[in-house]
Design an enzyme around this catalytic site. Structure first.
Site, PDB file in Angstrom:
ATOM      1  N   LYS A 134       0.866  -0.833   0.315  1.00  0.00           N
ATOM      2  CA  LYS A 134      -0.201  -0.272  -0.064  1.00  0.00           C
ATOM      3  C   LYS A 134       0.770   1.217  -0.303  1.00  0.00           C
ATOM      4  O   LYS A 134       0.869   2.685  -0.531  1.00  0.00           O
ATOM      5  CB  LYS A 134      -0.966   0.076   1.338  1.00  0.00           C
ATOM      6  CG  LYS A 134      -2.384   1.344   1.313  1.00  0.00           C
ATOM      7  CD  LYS A 134      -3.454   0.942   2.555  1.00  0.00           C
ATOM      8  CE  LYS A 134      -2.780  -0.559   3.202  1.00  0.00           C
ATOM      9  NZ  LYS A 134      -1.888   1.494   4.740  1.00  0.00           N
ATOM     10  N   THR A 141       4.152   1.380  -1.057  1.00  0.00           N
ATOM     11  CA  THR A 141       4.988   1.298  -2.406  1.00  0.00           C
ATOM     12  C   THR A 141       4.005   1.843  -3.229  1.00  0.00           C
ATOM     13  O   THR A 141       4.241   2.737  -4.097  1.00  0.00           O
ATOM     14  CB  THR A 141       5.011   0.049  -2.187  1.00  0.00           C
ATOM     15  OG1 THR A 141       5.878  -0.597  -1.000  1.00  0.00           O
ATOM     16  CG2 THR A 141       6.287   0.165  -3.480  1.00  0.00           C
ATOM     17  N   ARG A 197       1.417   8.511   7.137  1.00  0.00           N
ATOM     18  CA  ARG A 197       2.051   7.942   8.778  1.00  0.00           C
ATOM     19  C   ARG A 197       3.053   8.007   9.100  1.00  0.00           C
ATOM     20  O   ARG A 197       4.286   7.577   8.095  1.00  0.00           O
ATOM     21  CB  ARG A 197       1.632   6.999   9.388  1.00  0.00           C
ATOM     22  CG  ARG A 197       0.019   6.445   8.884  1.00  0.00           C
ATOM     23  CD  ARG A 197      -1.597   5.868   9.593  1.00  0.00           C
ATOM     24  NE  ARG A 197      -0.779   4.393   7.989  1.00  0.00           N
ATOM     25  CZ  ARG A 197      -0.985   3.781   8.507  1.00  0.00           C
ATOM     26  NH1 ARG A 197      -1.348   3.624  10.067  1.00  0.00           N
ATOM     27  NH2 ARG A 197      -0.599   2.547   7.750  1.00  0.00           N
ATOM     28  N   LYS A 203       6.617  -6.637  10.795  1.00  0.00           N
ATOM     29  CA  LYS A 203       6.151  -5.994   9.521  1.00  0.00           C
ATOM     30  C   LYS A 203       7.679  -5.562   8.529  1.00  0.00           C
ATOM     31  O   LYS A 203       7.767  -5.417   7.615  1.00  0.00           O
ATOM     32  CB  LYS A 203       5.697  -4.849   9.885  1.00  0.00           C
ATOM     33  CG  LYS A 203       4.924  -4.295   8.002  1.00  0.00           C
ATOM     34  CD  LYS A 203       4.189  -3.366   8.420  1.00  0.00           C
ATOM     35  CE  LYS A 203       3.000  -2.405   7.236  1.00  0.00           C
ATOM     36  NZ  LYS A 203       2.968  -1.398   7.859  1.00  0.00           N
ATOM     37  N   ALA A 251      -3.948   1.995  13.220  1.00  0.00           N
ATOM     38  CA  ALA A 251      -5.345   1.484  12.191  1.00  0.00           C
ATOM     39  C   ALA A 251      -6.208   0.323  13.050  1.00  0.00           C
ATOM     40  O   ALA A 251      -7.512   0.058  12.403  1.00  0.00           O
ATOM     41  CB  ALA A 251      -5.189   1.081  10.336  1.00  0.00           C
ATOM     42  N   PHE A 278      -3.703  -0.687   7.076  1.00  0.00           N
ATOM     43  CA  PHE A 278      -4.444  -1.859   6.459  1.00  0.00           C
ATOM     44  C   PHE A 278      -5.361  -1.832   5.724  1.00  0.00           C
ATOM     45  O   PHE A 278      -5.883  -0.924   4.562  1.00  0.00           O
ATOM     46  CB  PHE A 278      -5.559  -2.543   8.367  1.00  0.00           C
ATOM     47  CG  PHE A 278      -4.090  -2.581   9.088  1.00  0.00           C
ATOM     48  CD1 PHE A 278      -3.282  -3.518   8.773  1.00  0.00           C
ATOM     49  CD2 PHE A 278      -3.803  -2.066  10.637  1.00  0.00           C
ATOM     50  CE1 PHE A 278      -1.860  -3.591   9.896  1.00  0.00           C
ATOM     51  CE2 PHE A 278      -3.172  -2.303  11.294  1.00  0.00           C
ATOM     52  CZ  PHE A 278      -2.020  -3.297  11.245  1.00  0.00           C
ATOM     53  N   PHE A 282       3.512  -9.070  -9.469  1.00  0.00           N
ATOM     54  CA  PHE A 282       4.664 -10.068  -9.103  1.00  0.00           C
ATOM     55  C   PHE A 282       5.082 -10.210 -10.441  1.00  0.00           C
ATOM     56  O   PHE A 282       4.202 -10.782 -11.031  1.00  0.00           O
ATOM     57  CB  PHE A 282       4.247 -10.667  -7.715  1.00  0.00           C
ATOM     58  CG  PHE A 282       4.309  -9.415  -6.205  1.00  0.00           C
ATOM     59  CD1 PHE A 282       5.571 -10.303  -5.518  1.00  0.00           C
ATOM     60  CD2 PHE A 282       3.422  -9.524  -6.370  1.00  0.00           C
ATOM     61  CE1 PHE A 282       5.286  -9.512  -4.659  1.00  0.00           C
ATOM     62  CE2 PHE A 282       3.442  -8.710  -4.781  1.00  0.00           C
ATOM     63  CZ  PHE A 282       4.504  -8.625  -4.362  1.00  0.00           C
ATOM     64  N   TRP A 316       7.813  -1.111  -7.400  1.00  0.00           N
ATOM     65  CA  TRP A 316       7.838  -1.048  -6.936  1.00  0.00           C
ATOM     66  C   TRP A 316       9.536  -1.299  -8.403  1.00  0.00           C
ATOM     67  O   TRP A 316      10.754  -1.090  -7.187  1.00  0.00           O
ATOM     68  CB  TRP A 316       7.577  -3.513  -6.409  1.00  0.00           C
ATOM     69  CG  TRP A 316       8.777  -3.785  -5.539  1.00  0.00           C
ATOM     70  CD1 TRP A 316       8.837  -3.553  -3.892  1.00  0.00           C
ATOM     71  CD2 TRP A 316      10.015  -4.257  -5.364  1.00  0.00           C
ATOM     72  NE1 TRP A 316       9.824  -3.957  -4.089  1.00  0.00           N
ATOM     73  CE2 TRP A 316      10.601  -4.554  -4.588  1.00  0.00           C
ATOM     74  CE3 TRP A 316      10.642  -4.771  -7.246  1.00  0.00           C
ATOM     75  CZ2 TRP A 316      11.771  -5.483  -4.204  1.00  0.00           C
ATOM     76  CZ3 TRP A 316      11.626  -5.395  -7.015  1.00  0.00           C
ATOM     77  CH2 TRP A 316      12.061  -5.905  -5.392  1.00  0.00           C
TER      78      TRP A 316
END
Length: 558
Positions: free
Chosen positions: A73, A75, A96, A107, A275, A303, A384, A412
């Site tokens: 998210k 990224t 954030r 994470k 969140a 999230f 991906f 990415w």
């Protein structure tokens, strides 16, 4: 060329001096407070100067229910902003601040990934400009003053068994969830049961993110309810005069932090309420400054859309009078297959059956945005290398059936270049006329608001209120908190309050076990399932891989 980690990519990028980034963003140097060469705070008084300037368009980036496969998210948020700038759009990104809890826990870092990152990523993920420390200090000053008041005669008649204010530390430390303190005899305090929350779950964090200026912040801190008297009257911080000193600790933390993306897009990173516990959005202050400085502001909420987007729209947008022009829902084929029952190690293989089974999770999030909130949306598939054409086509067909387009995001690996397709769709959506609606109205009762979120957003059959929650609800309505927004704290992994129910579960009830008021922040927190306000570290914490060499270069952060 071997595989490069996010931190290696970030460290190889030549950053521009923060004065150049400020100039690019339209921030006059008189409002700039530098923290070295690559970070600065922006004085929010810039808003007074820009009062007559029209706001840019606000774009919210949200996601499907998170999985161990990752969704990307942040990224996507960063790459979309870079993509818009490649299309010559004046764009800012508003994110954030990461908490040290996830950084050292499961994470890892939270500054984007690959070639779509904000930098300096090590600083952003660790101490940054000291905001987290200021929030922790203000929170713990209030705790110390509260316990000192009880020790020094307790004029307010505070019942030590009914103290609701906890201390905090910005670390996942389960050992501190439930403690007994004040031991060691009369001189060392009043013995009582106590506990710690993680700093990002502190009401001080929520207040910082919802305050419009220092005066508003001070008033909100004074309104915090820290406990109850022996005859059940609420006790506020203002009653033992703690708001002034707490606000003094927070005066610099209230100013938004300015950094840059790898492609030098100006980025505000400010505030980070959890969140799944708090409201999960960056500060109103940073968002409003960004809107005055640019034509497009790309922001994210934590999230999945059932948590971050719901709270962004029902709490933040309501309080700050903000309205997003478009919403991006981020998903990956891999994560959708996980929702369809595939184990993490098998996600690289084509599996249309599992994808079909997992797709309802994405579709339900999208329908909530377009159907409940009446906002235009686009699905961003974070691509991906293992995704097959058949899998991507299936996602596109299912989304098109809902009248929503799909854009492939390759940020990415390609940075802003990989976000141009998504950027074009976002520009198109921002021109559509939409009138946002909320999922509930403030004049509903507390239970009706919770039921509205559970039924409309989670698609639950109903809500079960535990006896403690019923008692708290009656008390909160009796002391005048029936007409404020509700912030439901629940697991991020499922629409339900059971983390194991993946996809888009049906035939379930949400259990609210307790609730409390964040009177300063201005909302009620309803605790669903077994959600914790102090997470713990996993069997193998990310901290084990983090190191620093003799030159001070950090590795293993992400």
């Amino acid at each position: 060329m071997g595989f490069k980690s996010d931190i290696e990519i970030a460290q190889e990028t030549e950053m521009l001096h923060i004065r150049e980034i400020a100039k690019m963003a339209g921030v006059d140097e008189k409002y700039l407070e530098q923290y070295g060469n690559y970070k600065a705070k922006v004085d929010y008084n810039i808003l007074k100067e820009k009062a007559g300037t029209p706001d840019g368009k606000l774009v919210l980036v949200t996601a499907i229910s998170p999985t161990p496969a990752g969704e990307g998210k942040t990224t996507t948020t960063v790459g979309l902003a870079d993509g818009l700038r490649k299309l010559n759009k004046n764009t800012l990104v508003a994110l954030r601040e990461p908490s040290l809890g996830p950084v050292f826990g499961v994470k890892g870092g939270a500054a984007g990934g690959g070639y779509a990152q904000v930098v300096p990523m090590e600083d952003i993920n660790l101490h940054f400009t000291g905001d987290m420390h200021a929030i922790g200090a203000a929170n713990n000053l209030i705790a110390a003053m509260l316990d000192n008041h009880i020790q020094q005669g307790n004029k307010l008649g505070i019942d030590p068994r009914k103290v609701t204010w906890k201390r905090c530390v910005d670390m996942n430390d389960r050992q501190l969830r439930f403690i007994t303190d004040g031991l060691g005899g009369k001189a060392n305090g009043t013995p009582r049961e106590d506990g710690f929350d993680i700093t990002v779950a502190s009401e001080i964090m929520a207040i910082l993110c919802l305050s419009s200026d220092i005066t508003d912040l001070k008033k909100r801190v004074g309104n915090i309810i820290v406990g109850y008297t022996y005859d059940d009257r609420p006790v506020r911080v203002s009653q033992f005069k703690g708001e002034g000193a707490a606000a003094a600790l927070l005066k610099d933390a209230l100013k938004p932090n300015l950094v840059q993306t790898l492609e030098h897009t100006p980025a505000f990173i400010h505030g980070g309420p959890f969140a799944n516990i708090a409201h999960g959005c960056n500060s109103i202050m940073a968002t409003k400054v960004a809107l005055k400085l640019s034509d497009y502001v790309i922001t994210e909420a934590g999230f999945g859309a059932d948590l971050g987007a719901e709270k962004f729209l029902d709490i933040k947008c309501r309080m700050a009078d903000l309205r997003p022009s478009a919403v991006v829902v981020v998903a990956t084929v891999r994560a959708l297959k996980h929702h369809g029952g595939v184990a993490k190690q098998n996600l690289g293989k084509e599996n249309l059956e599992a994808l079909e089974k997992g797709l309802p999770n994405l579709l339900q999030h999208v329908e909530n945005i377009t159907g409940v909130y009446k906002l235009p949306a686009v699905v961003a598939i974070n691509r991906f290398p293992t995704d097959t054409e058949a899998e991507l086509k299936l996602v596109e067909e299912k989304c098109r059936a809902l009248g929503v387009n799909v854009a492939l995001s390759e940020v990415w690996g390609k940075g802003g270049e990989g976000g141009i397709e998504l950027a074009k769709e976002v520009i198109r959506l921002c021109e559509e006329k939409s009138t946002m609606e909320f999922s509930y109205s403030l004049d509903m009762s507390i239970s009706e608001k919770i039921e509205a979120i559970a039924k409309k957003i989670y698609h639950a059959d109903g809500v079960t209120f535990a006896p403690a929650a019923k008692k708290a609800m009656e008390q909160l309505e009796s002391i005048g908190f029936g007409n404020v927004p509700v912030c439901i704290a629940k697991t991020q992994y499922s629409f339900s309050d059971d983390a194991k129910l993946l996809g888009a579960p049906k035939n379930f009830n949400v259990t609210i076990r307790n609730m409390k008021v964040s009177a300063g922040a201005g909302f009620i927190v309803a605790l669903a399932g077994d959600i914790m306000t102090m997470p713990g570290l996993p069997p193998v914490p990310a901290a084990e891989k983090i190191d620093v060499d003799e030159n001070g270069k950090i590795s293993g952060l992400f």
